[in-house]
Design an enzyme around this catalytic site. Sequence first.
Site, PDB file in Angstrom:
ATOM      1  N   GLY A 270       0.500  -0.648   0.392  1.00 14.66           N
ATOM      2  CA  GLY A 270      -0.135  -0.433   0.224  1.00 14.66           C
ATOM      3  C   GLY A 270       0.914   1.555   0.161  1.00 14.66           C
ATOM      4  O   GLY A 270       0.847   2.098  -0.478  1.00 14.66           O
ATOM      5  N   ALA A 271       1.460   1.325   0.706  1.00 15.19           N
ATOM      6  CA  ALA A 271       2.229   3.048   1.119  1.00 15.19           C
ATOM      7  C   ALA A 271       3.297   2.288   1.951  1.00 15.19           C
ATOM      8  O   ALA A 271       3.456   1.241   2.534  1.00 15.19           O
ATOM      9  CB  ALA A 271       1.737   3.291   1.164  1.00 15.19           C
ATOM     10  N   MET A 272       5.120   3.372   1.912  1.00 14.36           N
ATOM     11  CA  MET A 272       6.060   3.092   3.026  1.00 14.36           C
ATOM     12  C   MET A 272       6.182   4.586   3.603  1.00 14.36           C
ATOM     13  O   MET A 272       6.460   5.355   2.834  1.00 14.36           O
ATOM     14  CB  MET A 272       7.215   2.370   2.049  1.00 14.36           C
ATOM     15  N   GLU A 273       6.673   3.808   4.504  1.00 12.77           N
ATOM     16  CA  GLU A 273       6.818   4.632   5.684  1.00 12.77           C
ATOM     17  C   GLU A 273       8.666   6.112   5.768  1.00 12.77           C
ATOM     18  O   GLU A 273       8.180   6.157   6.459  1.00 12.77           O
ATOM     19  CB  GLU A 273       6.217   4.900   7.583  1.00 12.77           C
ATOM     20  N   ASN A 274       9.027   5.440   4.335  1.00 18.25           N
ATOM     21  CA  ASN A 274      10.407   5.623   4.551  1.00 18.25           C
ATOM     22  C   ASN A 274      10.656   7.235   5.398  1.00 18.25           C
ATOM     23  O   ASN A 274       9.747   8.336   5.192  1.00 18.25           O
ATOM     24  CB  ASN A 274      11.078   6.316   3.035  1.00 18.25           C
ATOM     25  N   HIS A 306      -1.795   6.016   8.580  1.00 19.41           N
ATOM     26  CA  HIS A 306      -0.950   5.548   8.658  1.00 19.41           C
ATOM     27  C   HIS A 306       0.880   5.501   8.961  1.00 19.41           C
ATOM     28  O   HIS A 306       1.432   5.109   9.908  1.00 19.41           O
ATOM     29  CB  HIS A 306      -1.378   4.120   8.349  1.00 19.41           C
ATOM     30  N   GLU A 307       0.970   6.170   7.736  1.00 19.72           N
ATOM     31  CA  GLU A 307       2.561   5.997   7.440  1.00 19.72           C
ATOM     32  C   GLU A 307       3.258   6.898   7.777  1.00 19.72           C
ATOM     33  O   GLU A 307       3.761   7.567   8.444  1.00 19.72           O
ATOM     34  CB  GLU A 307       2.703   5.713   5.615  1.00 19.72           C
ATOM     35  N   HIS A 310       3.830   5.812  11.652  1.00 24.78           N
ATOM     36  CA  HIS A 310       4.510   5.739  11.569  1.00 24.78           C
ATOM     37  C   HIS A 310       6.596   6.068  12.113  1.00 24.78           C
ATOM     38  O   HIS A 310       6.772   5.625  12.325  1.00 24.78           O
ATOM     39  CB  HIS A 310       5.491   5.226  10.337  1.00 24.78           C
ATOM     40  N   GLU A 329       4.226  -2.222  13.032  1.00 21.26           N
ATOM     41  CA  GLU A 329       2.912  -2.699  12.471  1.00 21.26           C
ATOM     42  C   GLU A 329       1.200  -2.379  13.245  1.00 21.26           C
ATOM     43  O   GLU A 329       0.613  -1.904  12.900  1.00 21.26           O
ATOM     44  CB  GLU A 329       3.100  -3.449  11.631  1.00 21.26           C
TER      45      GLU A 329
HETATM   46  N1  PHE Z   1       5.576  -0.372   6.230  1.00 19.36           N
HETATM   47  C1  PHE Z   1       4.393  -0.466   5.507  1.00 19.36           C
HETATM   48  C2  PHE Z   1       3.580  -0.211   6.220  1.00 19.36           C
HETATM   49  O1  PHE Z   1       2.747  -0.768   6.760  1.00 19.36           O
HETATM   50  C3  PHE Z   1       4.405  -1.509   4.218  1.00 19.36           C
HETATM   51  C4  PHE Z   1       5.343  -2.363   3.828  1.00 19.36           C
HETATM   52  C5  PHE Z   1       5.966  -3.318   4.324  1.00 19.36           C
HETATM   53  C6  PHE Z   1       5.403  -1.474   2.193  1.00 19.36           C
HETATM   54  C7  PHE Z   1       6.774  -4.087   3.192  1.00 19.36           C
HETATM   55  C8  PHE Z   1       6.635  -2.595   1.477  1.00 19.36           C
HETATM   56  C9  PHE Z   1       7.129  -3.345   2.033  1.00 19.36           C
HETATM   57  O2  PHE Z   1       2.928   0.782   6.088  1.00 19.36           O
HETATM   58 ZN    ZN Z   2       2.521  -0.234   8.465  1.00 22.23          ZN
END
Ligand code: PHE
Ligand code: ZN
Length: 900
Positions: A270-274, A306-307, A310, A329
């Site tokens: 879905g998305a990533m919290e970099n 959510h992101e 994080h 998570e």
């Molecule tokens: N950490 C991300 C999230 O929960 C999910 C994710 C995991 C995205 C692995 C990409 C790869 O928001």
């Molecule tokens: Zn997450």
Amino acid sequence: MLQLRDSTGPATVVRRADYTAPAFWIDTVHLCFDLDPAKTRVLNKMTLRRNPDVPAAALRLDGDDLNLARVLVNGAGTSFKMDSGQLVLENLPEGNEPFALEIFTTCAPVKNTKLMGLYVSNESFFTQCEAEGFRRITYFMDRPDVMASFTVTLRADKEKYPVLLSNGNLTDSGDLDDGRHFATWIDPHKKPCYLFALVAGKLVCREQHIISRSGKEHLLQVYVRPGDMDKTEHAMQSLIKSVIWDEARFGLPLDLERFMIVATSDFNMGAMENKGLNIFNTKYVLANQATATDVDFANIESVVGHEYFHNWTGNRITCRDWFQLSLKEGLTVFRDQEFSMDLCADPSARAVKRIEDVRVLRTAQFPEDAGPMAHPVRPDSYIEINNFYTVTIYEKGAEVVRMMQTLVGRAGFAKGMTLYFARHDGSAVTCDDFAQAVADANPDSALAKLLPQFKRWYSQAGTPRLAATATYDAEAHTYTLNFAQSCPATPGQESKEPFVIPVSLGLIGAASGAALPLQVHGQSNVGDSHLFVMTQASESITFEKVLEEPVPSILRGFSAPVVVDYAYTDAQLLALLANDPDPFNRWEAGQRLALLIAIKYIASDAGGSSAIGQNDTYISAMRAVLRHPTLDAAFKELVLTLPSETYIADQLEVIDPQRIHAVREAMREQLATALFEDWQWAYAAHSQNGAYQPDTLSSGRRALAGLALNYLCLAARSSGDAIWPGKAYQRFKDADNMTDRFNALNALVQSGHALATPALARFHSLFQFEELVLDKWFALQAGCTDRGGQVLPAVRQLLKHPNFNIRNPNRARSLIFSYCSANPGAFHRADAAGYVFWSEHVLELDAINPQVAARLARALDRWKKLAEPYRHAAQAALQRVAAKADLSNDVREVISRALA
Ligand code: PHE
Ligand code: ZN
């Protein structure tokens, strides 16, 4: 032992118990990228030091799919060796002084179809590093407990890649020779490498400056492809709401000058919290009323939240190892759920959100917990960590956090969060550390007293069952509820110890329908809800001064992730449906009524729709809810939606998917025809909503109007009436928003009306340049109600459609997953053709993108429960996949567990 290999060597089982602290720390990293799709050059300059707390060992750096050109230690060449994909350095300087390590590698982003590491999508560069993708960018200690300060320089062609982004702050930029330019970014926060990100390409952004409570100014940006700017407003508003909420509810401010969201249409998740540079699937960013539904708008708000959340729960405090994944998570899902609830205008909308969340848990997580992939919220081992981004880690993990909040109260939970940050900010910790902080901040709470037992929620897999019986003593005016808990065996865990189960209870007068005051022996509190904290295998609670025979309302608000077994009579369920002040259990009563009917007819021999009887009480109860003067539309829509085929299947010992499908369809037709006039009224009363706004109130009205139209077209199917399909077509053409338009299209398609064909064609031509809308178009056809097996041939035909592209995960999901994982009535065919389709596509996808393939592989998780002929056919399909020699670890792990 399993025989598994990929480019990093043979697969091994990773165990939580084997954790050891790293032998080295990486203090700083300076990465310099020369971006080129075919050959990107990466210069990685690190400073490292030995970890004085552990015995001296060689330095082992992870790598995957890299071409290594040079390794220098303190500027000089050095000896090294390769071992199972790792770069091993043995002759490093002695002592605890920092030393410099320089590694030069190249990689080929354009060939990266796994979408892990550095890849190209629509001619732009993106990265995805969680969980173990950074090793596909450079050699590194790719583990979350190694946190470093990152400086990143990006160099690329200026014309093709005008935007160059990475984490933190832009400190320098300018032009280079030959039409190239550069940008340097410094991240002020130390971070594990899985939070690294870069983006380079032709992107545009919506931006906004905000001033937070503390008076600090921040720049918020949402980057998208040119042409998508008109779909960014909602994401920006969601981000602003997230910043405000985290500060207001938990005192957690934005710690960055600049916070960026970038959308890409090629993304595994879905998305990533970099850190400071969240990368999103376009599905969770882009929305306007013409292209996105109410559900899309709500999902975007919650994923953006959510992101963003994080940033504290995940980034400021991260995981010691990947077994602790739910630390970030579960907690962050809990936070995004609370965020969405707090944004609701009224308690009823909060309850609707809660019901929706529980529905996800029960239709996806409960089956997972009962199947071959069952694992604890904190797993003990894995082969491929990507297989453990599951509904158990996320949704059940969130329920565990929610139970903690229930046990310490909302204010107590906020204190727990404060202590958690006071203790662990800036470090990589475990689920134990979190639970300890919440308990320590609330020393007098039930959580603090029961902490070791409570933590079984982290260590034991499986969904507990709570069996309840009751006795009412009409003379003594006492009412006793007896509870017994049990938990089925799961892979590797034969027997389970009792859980701490917070059971929220109430009593409703069976005759009066009144919420009865609760008096527990020896306790002074009298209210109409009571929290009973169960700790033993069996336990009972007695209420006194119960003046009338009650109906128990058990597990209000779904206060624990368990199954309640109580032999409710129809009359009792009708009383709860009409009177329970707890909206969750009110909804639950309606679902139980429907389940009783479904299970009865599934078990009976007679097939076909004519065999389902009158069900008059159920029908009139549903009518009463639909016509209710004060209940809101969103709640009505939830009550009048039957339990899904998957949820019904989960209640049965042996699953006959066709039988379940036939009975549920017959029940839908019955609701459609028996309530025909009521649906007409409901449609008329809820279909005019003024200027479009995706708020909960008007979304609920659209949802109910959509359901009404669906039932009206279904009724028209049996009566042959052409009026409602005609009206649906008109609505489809005239709607000013995607929700109404799509609901009308859905009504035509699901009822199998002839107008569905021109409507689908028109929809395609209207939206042929809108990727996300095309996904809906594919998904609707693949998810269509099967009537005599037409869905599979249609899906096979759609595979050849010019807009289909198996390499794009969203598109693969919209067609292949919608059929295999979300349409049981069409997928489980007596001729096994659905399973043949499945095995072909698991294999085809595995060669492209193992993560996506492994998710598809899970469609047959529950094969052992299938009735014949499905069971044998499913087993054969699994064996066909297993027979392939060079499967990815991802797919191999899922398939071997299924066949074990
Ligand atoms: N950490 C991300 C999230 O929960 C999910 C994710 C995991 C995205 C692995 C990409 C790869 O928001
Ligand atoms: Zn997450």
